[in-house]
Structures are given as C-alpha cells and as structure tokens.
Enzyme design. Structure first.
Site, PDB file in Angstrom:
ATOM      1  N   GLU A 123      -1.968  -7.562  -0.209  1.00  0.00           N
ATOM      2  CA  GLU A 123      -0.832  -8.522  -0.287  1.00  0.00           C
ATOM      3  C   GLU A 123      -1.298  -9.792  -1.068  1.00  0.00           C
ATOM      4  O   GLU A 123      -2.280 -10.205  -1.377  1.00  0.00           O
ATOM      5  CB  GLU A 123      -0.819  -9.304   1.287  1.00  0.00           C
ATOM      6  CG  GLU A 123      -0.563  -8.630   2.201  1.00  0.00           C
ATOM      7  CD  GLU A 123      -0.199  -9.463   3.567  1.00  0.00           C
ATOM      8  OE1 GLU A 123      -0.311 -10.659   3.490  1.00  0.00           O
ATOM      9  OE2 GLU A 123      -0.314  -8.693   4.820  1.00  0.00           O
ATOM     10  N   GLU A 130      -6.299  -8.467   8.277  1.00  0.00           N
ATOM     11  CA  GLU A 130      -6.600  -9.922   7.913  1.00  0.00           C
ATOM     12  C   GLU A 130      -7.663 -10.366   9.040  1.00  0.00           C
ATOM     13  O   GLU A 130      -7.475 -11.518   9.575  1.00  0.00           O
ATOM     14  CB  GLU A 130      -5.583 -10.986   7.608  1.00  0.00           C
ATOM     15  CG  GLU A 130      -4.621 -10.685   6.531  1.00  0.00           C
ATOM     16  CD  GLU A 130      -3.617 -11.895   6.107  1.00  0.00           C
ATOM     17  OE1 GLU A 130      -3.290 -12.623   7.133  1.00  0.00           O
ATOM     18  OE2 GLU A 130      -3.076 -12.215   5.192  1.00  0.00           O
TER      19      GLU A 130
END
Length: 536
Positions: free
Chosen positions: A350, A215
């Site tokens: 995810e 991320e």
C-alpha cells in the site's frame, strides 16, 4: 508516537486524460550475487502460471522475472462484503479498465467474517445509469461466490490477484487491536479461514498468493509487548510465528502459492527515543534480519511493507531537511535492506496520495509530493520490487478512478508516474477480456437423505445448471434446523458456523456446464431434516 489510521474519505474530482505505459526492452535486477541476465518485459510468455521466489526476485512458472505492479480494490472487507463500485459499473468493465490502464495485479482485501459467514451483498446494482444490465451473474450469490466470479474475470483479463486478510470482523480499515485475531475470530479461526481460501483457489494461478494479515501494529496507548511483535517467541503476539503457522497450512492445500508477510509498527531499538523505532502500521520489517519467516518449503515468502506520506501522519522524517536520499535511508532501514541484500522479494502493498498535483510531485522538503515522487523513483530503481497502489476506489481520498468508476483516471499526472513502474504480463492470461454480459448459468439445488441411523444421517445436495452458460465456480448454503453438526463431507469445501453451512466448490468441480450437475455429500449428527432450504 501515536498512529493515525487511513479513513475512506470520499473525493469527487475532475476527470483527466489517462497516460498508458508503452514499455519495451529489458530490465536487469541487482541481487546480492550481482546482476541477473536481462529479461524482456514484453516477452510473450512472461507472467505464466504460478510464481515463486529466488533471492529478491519473483519468477513465473517459466523462470521469467515478474514484477507485481497493481492496485488495491477494496470493499469485501467492509460490511458491504463486495468490491466497491459495482453500484455504478459492471465488474467485468472495472476489471477490463484496470488491465487497459496497464496494471497487472489486484490486491483484494476481505474479512474473516466474510469467509465464515458470507452475506448476499446488497450494495451493488444490476442496472446501469442508462438502464443496461450489469453484474447480472452476481445476483443472489453470496460474498464468497462473488469473490470467485471476480477472480475468474481477472484471470480472463490477464490479471493476477492477491487476497488480503484485512481484518477479522467486517468493517472499515485495519483491525484496531493490531493482531491477527480477536476474541471472536481466534488465531486458529484465522488459520482455518486461510485453509478454506487455499483450497478454494488451489490450482488457479490467477491467485498468485495470500497477504496473511493487513497492518499488524502496536495500538496507541499499548506497550510493544501488547501489540504485534516480531521474533519475541510469544505465540500470542509474535506475528512471525503466526505467519509460519498459516503459511504452512496454506501450502498443504495450495503448494504453489506465494505467502506475503507484512511488517509491524514498532521494533526495539536502544538508540531510539523511548527504546523503540516507530513507523507505519505494517511498515517495520527490521526483525527479518534476525528472525526471517521460514516455511516448510523454500521459494514462497515475500515481505510486504506499507508506506504513506505526511498528509496521513507527520512522521519524524518529514521535515525541512527531508531529501529523496533521506527518504531512501528510511525505506532501506525498515524494509529495503531485505531486497538490497537479496534475502527475499519485497512488495510495497500500500502507498497512495490524493490528486492535487503538488501532492504527486514536489521539490518542497518534507512535502507529500516529495514523498510520493521519491517513493515511485525508489521502486523504479529496484526493478524486481513489487507494488500495489492504494486505491482504485473512487470513494477514497487517494482514488485513481472517480465516484462513477469511469475508465479515465482522476489525475493524468498520477497515472503517468505509476505507468512508469508498470510491468506487462502478456503470458498471464488468454489475452481476451471476458464478455461484458456472459451467458447466464442457472443453478438449482436438491437436498435428499441417503441414509440415517440413531444419532446421525447421510445426505446429498445435487447442484444442477439449467442455464445457457457454464459456471466456473459455485457455492451453496443452508441452515440446519435442530442443532445438527457436520461429521464428514466430500466433493466440496464445507464450513459450518453455528447452524449455518456454506459449501464452495473444489478446484476440480467448479465448472458446471449447461444441463450438467455436481453432487456433494456429508454425514452429520442429529436427526435428518426431511427438507432443507438450500441456496445456490
């Protein structure tokens, strides 16, 4: 627009009956060049060996189409430095349950701190609630050794593994500064740590690849130029350049690995409010169109996006007008186009939802259930697109299993939807789950000085196995007493941080059968210690 991080919220929910996948037949994948020949998903050899890319597909070592269809199992990246749930279950049991539920891959997050200075984890049990021994072969091992044990067991159960550099310092969630490095763990440290893991798992096709950084993003309150950028050419912020540096370093030591590259959170768009598109951390891959990741050899790059629903954050596209088609348009804009154009494979690393039925399936516009149901459908309609659900963990708000890590999923409905996009890998392992209580190895270490001179010395450590079972991997560690520094080393993967030295096995000498030994050696500056307390 501000961004909200996931928090690892505890949720204890009632158990439900599991749904398992019963799939047969074949799938066809549309690429930029058309439709590929049908590939039997249940063919006996599917999933074998190392994997590589071709267009938007991932292929196994025999050229069969494969789909990553797995779970995130976190914990190694936290201060615990161990996969969570081992306080309740044996790690073999959890791994066998993952395989029995139809998942084929585990994404395992870790921290750079864990690689450089692994602790001996304490947040695990060696006795079950009924008094039976569990995790016995992890006792006294450090986090890197534990990781190797879990990878070995996953491979024996027919699963694949993706290692995810989740953050620099051990901690919760993603790194807050949005970059792949911090002042403590530099960009070069990050590359070096990936090289260490590449060496550690080279020759082991259970570990199909490496998710280079979790991320990347622009932190709230920062400008785009201060956070993670894509294609700017600024070596301090352009994550694409960082991916190329680390990816090439990995391929030197592990030339068969897949290199997973996540997106960022903001990207310049003159037509957008404020001049930038904003989305989930790691979710914007628009820059790939002009600035793809180019490595030293083709066939390795997989792009990865993360995506979540309005319960986590009320993105602008969640409103009273939201439809499955409008959600598809969002995904196509940020990352789906890479797959649709046949540029490279895409993996949704995810995505997750809680266990309320309306948050799993719903027709309400802009709802969590509409988002989750639509994303599962989107992935299903793109048969070569990979995914790993967040998360297996029973302490997570989006848990698949309960707090006791029992084998039955908390939500049969969620398991049923995910089962519809699973993909069997009958050729990935030996098909026989590992025993719950494998014969123990008993390692001991003996240090000795073999030569010395003014300002330096040569020494060795002999690692012997006096147990009744073989070990498939090992690691040893010690602390130099008086500022000694390694100069050269052999027969192991050496890492020194200050006085602390950790050595992991090379791919060729990880196995030590009963009554056998492995010798590692090194030279170092300084005065030779007459003795060292070596942990193994």
């Amino acid at each position: 627009m501000s961004h909200v991080m996931r928090h690892r919220l505890a949720a204890t929910l009632a158990g439900a009956l599991t749904a398992t996948l019963a799939a047969a037949g074949s799938v066809a994948v549309t690429t930029a060049a058309g439709v590929s020949p049908a590939v039997a998903a249940t063919s006996p050899g599917v999933g074998a060996g190392y994997w590589h890319t071709s267009g938007n597909q991932i292929l196994d070592s025999n050229g069969n189409l494969v789909r990553i269809a797995g779970l995130n199992w976190y914990g190694f990246e936290t201060p615990d430095e161990i996969a969570h749930g081992l306080w309740a279950q044996d790690y073999h049991t959890i791994i066998n349950d993952i395989a029995a539920l139809g998942y084929n891959t585990i994404r395992i997050p870790f921290s750079n701190q864990m690689v450089e200075d692994p602790i001996v984890p304490q947040n695990l049990s060696f006795s079950s609630s009924t008094g039976q021994p569990i995790n016995a072969d992890l006792k006294g091992l450090n986090a890197l050794q534990d990781l190797q044990k879990i990878v070995t067991a996953a491979g024996q159960a027919g699963l694949k593994v993706i290692l995810d550099d989740h953050r620099s310092e051990a901690g919760e969630s993603a790194e807050q500064d949005g970059l792949w490095y911090t002042s403590t763990y530099t960009s070069q440290d990050w590359v070096n740590d990936w090289t260490t893991l590449g060496k550690m798992f080279a020759g082991n096709p259970t570990v199909i690849g490496f998710d280079l950084r979790n991320e990347p993003h622009t932190p709230a309150g920062d400008t785009y130029a201060q956070g993670a950028t894509w294609g700017t050419g600024d070596a301090t912020t352009d994550v694409r350049l960082a991916y190329e540096q680390a990816g090439n370093a990995i391929l030197v030591v592990d030339p068969n690995a897949l290199i997973f590259c996540e997106g960022i959170s903001e990207f310049p768009d003159p037509s957008a409010s404020g001049g930038f598109d904003t989305t989930w951390w790691g979710g914007d891959l628009q820059g790939v169109a002009q600035y793809p990741v180019v490595l030293s050899s083709p066939g390795h790059v997989v792009y990865s996006a993360h995506d979540y629903g309005p319960v986590l954050f009320q993105q602008a596209w969640f409103n009273s007008s939201t439809t499955p088609a409008s959600l598809d348009a969002v995904w196509n804009k940020y990352w789906g186009y890479i797959y649709a154009q046949g540029t490279a494979p895409v993996w949704v690393g995810e995505f997750g939802t809680d266990n309320a039925s309306t948050d799993i399936e719903s027709s309400a516009a802009g709802s969590q259930g509409q988002w989750f149901q639509s994303l599962v459908s989107y992935i299903k309609s793109n048969p070569a697109m990979g995914w790993t659900y967040w998360a297996l963990n029973g302490e997570d708000a989006y848990d698949l299993l309960d707090n006791a890590y029992d084998p039955t999923p908390v939500s049969a409905l969620k398991q049923s939807l995910l089962a519809g996009i699973q993909f069997p890998l009958p050729g990935a392992g030996n098909g026989t789950p590992p025993p719950s209580s494998p014969p123990p190895a008993q390692l001991s270490c003996a240090y000795s000085v073999t030569n010395s001179w003014s300002g330096g010395f040569q020494a060795q450590v002999i690692i012997s196995n006096a147990g009744s079972g073989a070990t498939s991997s090992w690691a040893v560690s010690w602390a130099f007493p008086s500022g000694q520094q390694l100069s050269s080393d052999w027969s192991g993967v050496f890492t020194q941080s200050g006085a602390n030295v950790t050595v992991a096995n090379e791919p060729y000498n990880g196995s030590i059968s009963p009554g056998s030994s492995v010798t590692i050696g090194f030279t170092a500056s300084g005065t030779a210690p007459s003795s060292l307390s070596v942990t193994c």
